[in-house]
Design an enzyme around this catalytic site. Structure first.
Site, PDB file in Angstrom:
ATOM      1  N   ASP A   1       0.842  -1.200   0.000  1.00 36.53           N
ATOM      2  CA  ASP A   1       0.000   0.000   0.000  1.00 36.53           C
ATOM      3  C   ASP A   1       0.876   1.248   0.000  1.00 36.53           C
ATOM      4  OD1 ASP A   1      -1.903   1.959   0.409  1.00 36.53           O
ATOM      5  OD2 ASP A   1      -2.169   1.490   2.546  1.00 36.53           O
TER       6      ASP A   1
ATOM      7  N   ASP B   1      -4.890 -10.423 -15.812  1.00 32.71           N
ATOM      8  CA  ASP B   1      -5.945 -11.388 -15.512  1.00 32.71           C
ATOM      9  C   ASP B   1      -7.134 -11.045 -16.389  1.00 32.71           C
ATOM     10  OD1 ASP B   1      -7.503 -13.336 -14.090  1.00 32.71           O
ATOM     11  OD2 ASP B   1      -6.255 -12.953 -12.336  1.00 32.71           O
TER      12      ASP B   1
ATOM     13  N   ASP C   1      -9.310 -16.359 -16.467  1.00 30.88           N
ATOM     14  CA  ASP C   1     -10.135 -16.843 -15.364  1.00 30.88           C
ATOM     15  C   ASP C   1     -11.197 -17.841 -15.835  1.00 30.88           C
ATOM     16  OD1 ASP C   1     -10.651 -16.192 -12.452  1.00 30.88           O
ATOM     17  OD2 ASP C   1     -12.655 -15.827 -13.246  1.00 30.88           O
TER      18      ASP C   1
ATOM     19  N   GLU D   1      -7.061 -20.775 -16.720  1.00 34.70           N
ATOM     20  CA  GLU D   1      -7.452 -21.436 -15.468  1.00 34.70           C
ATOM     21  C   GLU D   1      -8.589 -22.380 -15.823  1.00 34.70           C
ATOM     22  OE1 GLU D   1      -9.123 -20.497 -11.006  1.00 34.70           O
ATOM     23  OE2 GLU D   1     -10.072 -19.694 -12.782  1.00 34.70           O
TER      24      GLU D   1
ATOM     25  N   HIS E   1      -4.070 -17.116  -5.124  1.00 34.05           N
ATOM     26  CA  HIS E   1      -4.968 -16.359  -4.247  1.00 34.05           C
ATOM     27  C   HIS E   1      -6.228 -17.125  -3.851  1.00 34.05           C
ATOM     28  CE1 HIS E   1      -6.645 -16.060  -8.190  1.00 34.05           C
ATOM     29  NE2 HIS E   1      -7.745 -15.520  -7.706  1.00 34.05           N
ATOM     30  N   ASP E   2      -6.450 -18.299  -4.430  1.00 32.24           N
ATOM     31  CA  ASP E   2      -7.636 -19.103  -4.104  1.00 32.24           C
ATOM     32  C   ASP E   2      -7.306 -20.280  -3.187  1.00 32.24           C
ATOM     33  OD1 ASP E   2      -9.285 -17.570  -5.761  1.00 32.24           O
ATOM     34  OD2 ASP E   2      -8.988 -18.892  -7.496  1.00 32.24           O
TER      35      ASP E   2
END
Ligand code: TEU
Ligand code: CA
Length: 559
Positions: A21, A98, A199, A255, A328-329
């Site tokens: 951040d 993505d 995706d 994916e 991330h999943d």
């Protein structure tokens, strides 16, 4: 085998919300990524896969896109994006975007139009059906709990959403949809990006009559057989390839949940008609069951070896593999197969070796190179992930899983385990933000952080750096053939790679304890140790018939 840069690359996945951040609002952003470009260059990765940064109402952290050509305000502006892309290229790093085009956000202008009336020009951009006797058109359940259909009062019809109701599925059978998607992809290619991670691309083509599925534990039907690798998926990807992909020099990875070996040979065929490679899920699903992934079973090593070896040998020479333990999943693999205490670093290095010595393109998920682990979430309020929160309500409130069990399963399996902020140093909030982080920081950051890792030669970070370097130095790593040894061994994962006159022997002990390795006859000879996680292990040790391996020991010998 024909050579290509994407076959020799190592990809690093950034989940922007949790990376770095730059402005103290508690959310990672594009300028935060630009700030860390030197760090990524030092690690040695070639490509960044950037999880979605597009405009989005954030129902599913950016996987619900409302404008494909705009940047999410939380993440910055298009100028910030362009600066990041330029900086990446100056550092010799490529950017893979993505591409989320199985569905859009319900706030995307196409859907806003589509839901207005049955004769709206955008109506057929999505999948609308009449109800059946006052109920949904079929019995499918969505990936994020509840039915896969949402009733819309305006036209008294239902729309399909395989994920959240805020993620309506696009109708790929409509040529206009395909044209829009391809032109948007082209727009990004013109900007100079270097590829796409697509995706759930295996689910874009649905069986036209949308039949009921077999009822699962949740009470809903399984849509899998009717949407995964559907009737026109290869045709649509070939069209995408002709219209867009083949005109640029890209890395493309699909994916593909539900992908089989036979299907992968089509998606990722070396003839280049569709994509470069796919993400398969078989090794990730080994600890799944009745209630999807919600349990705390351990993956059995013999099964893991069988699955990974099948992909290694069956795609060889025909299609290209992608290699991953984390994204991330997924909960952190270190917490699933390694150790987060005494052997944290030793086991992190062992897992990395096991994966990076295989054939295919490896993917590192942010923080993996630091030995980051699952987070000690305690209450439901600690979670942010829509999948986790909805699953809790569905399974606990229906009495299928008790509150205590579900809290334990979430802690073990929730996607939020991968989404805690990257731990940069031991200052407050791990140096991720000066504000309040959007999700908890793993309290282990005092010990586990990039600053500490980079200060020490024997760290996990430097081990990853070496693995990446070895892939560049030895062509046997990307291109050699794979062979599994000791398939029945419950603790050891041992395999070889062969290329021209060379051979590699890769030995990995998955046990938190000593294991004796019976050295096969042919390897009791002179070799060169190329990487190891116990510094005193020497290649001469293999001249004996038995080697006593220590907990999570790994090494690679080159013959
Ligand atoms: O994931 C697709 C997918 O298969 C996941 O829903 C998976 O089943 C689940 O995360 C396992 O727990 C992709 C994205 O990677 C994911 O982040 C999105 O939520 C999803 O698509 C919808 O876009
Ligand atoms: Ca920010």
């Amino acid at each position: 085998m024909e050579k290509a840069w994407w076959k020799e690359s190592v990809v690093y996945q950034i989940y922007p919300r949790s990376f770095n951040d730059s402005n103290g609002d508690g959310i990672g952003d594009l300028n935060g990524i630009t700030e860390k470009m030197d760090y990524l260059q030092e690690l040695g990765i070639d490509v960044i896969w950037l999880s979605p940064v597009y405009e989005s109402p954030n129902d599913d952290n950016g996987y619900d896109i409302s404008n494909y050509k705009g940047i999410m305000k939380d993440f910055g502006t298009m100028e910030d994006y362009d600066r990041m892309l330029k900086s990446a290229h100056e550092h010799g790093i490529k950017i893979v975007m993505d591409l989320v085009v199985n569905h859009t956000s319900d706030e995307h202008p196409w859907f806003v139009e589509s839901r207005k009336s049955v004769d709206n020009p955008y109506r057929d951009y999505y999948i609308w059906r009449e109800g059946k006797e006052g109920k949904a058109p079929n019995n499918w359940g969505s990936c994020f709990s509840g039915p896969a259909w949402n009733y819309d009062e305006q036209t008294d019809m239902y729309y399909l959403h395989l994920f959240s109701p805020k993620q309506p599925d696009l109708n790929w059978d409509n040529p206009k949809v395909r044209r829009e998607v391809f032109s948007m992809m082209d727009w990004w290619c013109q900007k100079g990006i270097d590829g796409f991670r697509m995706d759930v691309i295996s689910m874009i083509s649905k069986e036209p009559d949308l039949p009921d599925g077999t009822i699962k534990a949740t009470g809903y039907g399984d849509f899998g057989p009717y949407v995964q690798n559907g009737p026109h998926v290869h045709e649509y990807l070939q069209e995408m390839n002709q219209k867009v992909l083949s005109r640029y020099d890209l890395l493309t990875v699909g994916e593909c949940s539900g992908v089989t070996i036979e299907e992968a040979k089509k998606y990722a065929s070396l003839d280049g008609k569709e994509l470069n490679m796919v993400f398969q899920f078989e090794h990730m699903d080994l600890d799944g069951g009745e209630t999807f992934k919600w349990n705390d079973r351990k993956i059995k090593l013999t099964e893991l070896k069988q699955v990974l070896s099948k992909w290694q040998t069956e795609l060889y020479g025909k299609a290209w593999n992608s290699l991953y333990w984390n994204n991330h999943d997924q909960p952190r693999m270190l917490s699933r197969l390694g150790d987060t205490k005494e052997y944290r670093e030793t086991s992190a290095k062992m897992l990395a070796t096991c994966l990076h010595m295989m054939q295919g393109t490896p993917y590192i998920y942010q923080g993996e190179e630091l030995g980051m682990a699952n987070a000690p979430f305690e209450t439901l309020e600690d979670y942010r992930d829509i999948e986790s929160i909805n699953a809790y309500h569905e399974l606990v409130e229906s009495g299928q899983i008790s509150h205590e069990d579900m809290m334990r399963y979430l802690q073990y399996k929730s996607r939020d385990n991968a989404r805690t902020p990257v731990q940069w140093d031991d200052s407050e909030n791990a140096g991720f933000t000066t504000g309040t982080p959007w999700i908890m920081v793993n309290p282990d950051y005092k010990q586990v952080n990039a600053k500490e890792q980079m200060s020490r030669e024997d760290s996990v970070f430097h081990y990853y750096q070496k693995l990446i370097r070895l892939r560049k130095e030895l062509e046997i790593i990307p291109y050699g053939a794979y062979q599994l040894l000791l398939p029945e061994d419950e603790n050891l994962y041992v395999y070889t790679r062969s290329y021209k006159e060379e051979q590699l022997l890769v030995v990995c002990n998955f046990k938190k304890g000593g294991v004796s390795f019976a050295v096969p006859e042919e390897f009791r000879r002179e070799g060169e140790m190329i990487i190891q996680n116990y510094p005193d292990r020497a290649s001469e040790d293999l001249k004996k018939d038995e080697v006593a391996l220590r907990p999570f020991e790994t090494f690679v010998i080159r013959f």
